[in-house]
Scaffold this active site. Sequence first.
Site, PDB file in Angstrom:
ATOM      1  N   ASP A  83      45.529  21.744 -21.936  1.00 26.82           N
ATOM      2  CA  ASP A  83      44.109  21.767 -22.290  1.00 26.82           C
ATOM      3  C   ASP A  83      43.302  22.211 -21.058  1.00 26.82           C
ATOM      4  O   ASP A  83      43.559  21.736 -19.947  1.00 26.82           O
ATOM      5  CB  ASP A  83      43.732  20.331 -22.704  1.00 26.82           C
ATOM      6  N   HIS A  84      42.344  23.086 -21.250  1.00 26.78           N
ATOM      7  CA  HIS A  84      41.462  23.551 -20.159  1.00 26.78           C
ATOM      8  C   HIS A  84      42.206  24.065 -18.931  1.00 26.78           C
ATOM      9  O   HIS A  84      41.867  23.714 -17.793  1.00 26.78           O
ATOM     10  CB  HIS A  84      40.487  22.436 -19.731  1.00 26.78           C
ATOM     11  N   HIS A 177      31.956  16.984 -25.272  1.00 19.50           N
ATOM     12  CA  HIS A 177      32.990  16.084 -24.734  1.00 19.50           C
ATOM     13  C   HIS A 177      32.440  14.678 -24.575  1.00 19.50           C
ATOM     14  O   HIS A 177      31.421  14.469 -23.910  1.00 19.50           O
ATOM     15  CB  HIS A 177      33.441  16.567 -23.350  1.00 19.50           C
ATOM     16  N   THR A 205      36.176  13.374 -30.488  1.00 18.07           N
ATOM     17  CA  THR A 205      35.939  11.937 -30.689  1.00 18.07           C
ATOM     18  C   THR A 205      34.622  11.681 -31.415  1.00 18.07           C
ATOM     19  O   THR A 205      34.546  10.833 -32.298  1.00 18.07           O
ATOM     20  CB  THR A 205      35.923  11.207 -29.317  1.00 18.07           C
TER      21      THR A 205
HETATM   22  P1  13P Z   1      36.540  14.029 -26.547  1.00 17.97           P
HETATM   23  O1  13P Z   1      36.837  13.321 -25.255  1.00 17.97           O
HETATM   24  O2  13P Z   1      35.098  14.044 -26.861  1.00 17.97           O
HETATM   25  O3  13P Z   1      37.358  13.531 -27.670  1.00 17.97           O
HETATM   26  O4  13P Z   1      36.955  15.558 -26.304  1.00 17.97           O
HETATM   27  C1  13P Z   1      38.228  15.850 -25.809  1.00 17.97           C
HETATM   28  C2  13P Z   1      38.361  17.290 -25.503  1.00 17.97           C
HETATM   29  O5  13P Z   1      37.699  18.132 -26.051  1.00 17.97           O
HETATM   30  C3  13P Z   1      39.373  17.666 -24.482  1.00 17.97           C
HETATM   31  O6  13P Z   1      39.376  19.031 -24.222  1.00 17.97           O
END
Ligand code: 13P
Length: 274
Positions: A83-84, A177, A205
């Site tokens: 991720d990222h 986020h 989330t």
């Molecule tokens: P949340 O922490 O809001 O669930 O988002 C997670 C996210 O997008 C990680 O890349």
Amino acid sequence: MPYVYDGRTLIDYAFKGGFAMPAFNVGTLEMARACVEAAELERAPIILQTSPGELTQASPAVLAGMIRALAEEVAVPVMLHLDHGEGPERVAACLRAGYSSVMYDGDHLKPEENIATTRRLAEWAHGSGVSLEAAAGSFGAGEGRGEGLHLTDPEIALRLLDDGGADMVACSVGSVHGQASRLDLDRLGAIARRTRKPLVLHGGTGIPAEDLAVATTLGVVKVNIGAGLQRAVLKAWRERSEAEGVYEVSDAARAALVEVACGKIRIMKAAGRA
Ligand code: 13P
């Protein structure tokens, strides 16, 4: 089955099936085990992922080894994603470690530069037999760059897929986020009509269930869930008495995590799809 070596197979399956998979950010055994248990309970395919935050806890090789071993013990497909990913070095490390999928997040660059680097890294990913997620937007808080949202332009999303060679594209349509949000479903619909390819949402989330239900009809295949898991762990740890042993507290945290993860799996219509 269970460890999915090539993320493209699962992404394609979800896109054709009209459902999304939660992509859970996990950096510990407790978190990874809970999400895999939830997937088994719900008979759902899932994605586990590590952002640079999770990768402060262990190297890509350690986390990949752990997650692959957990996946081999269950009958549901589990895919591991970066991720990222900030750039070539991180992407290469995760490809070497055997991740099923990587993200290159070049949204801070000018579009042409983002597309060119995405193309280079998509070639690496495909050469390793795995999928690549591109970023056509940013998601505010928690990305550590101190900026707000950068909403997705459907044309840039299309170019990252067509010219950049990405297999899926992260779209910023209102989710943030770590915060409650509403999706701009008109913008998401416009992106879906223009691209007709798998889309990804971050900040999962805080997205309400009714928005996610519509998103799954618009080509969204992956929704990142991070803060919800972290909050469940912290709450469980804070609520337990000091007299308890570390494994009892850890078991309580895992039970709370399983509940959160099962809920997200059901909302995204991934239950029963394994
Ligand atoms: P949340 O922490 O809001 O669930 O988002 C997670 C996210 O997008 C990680 O890349």
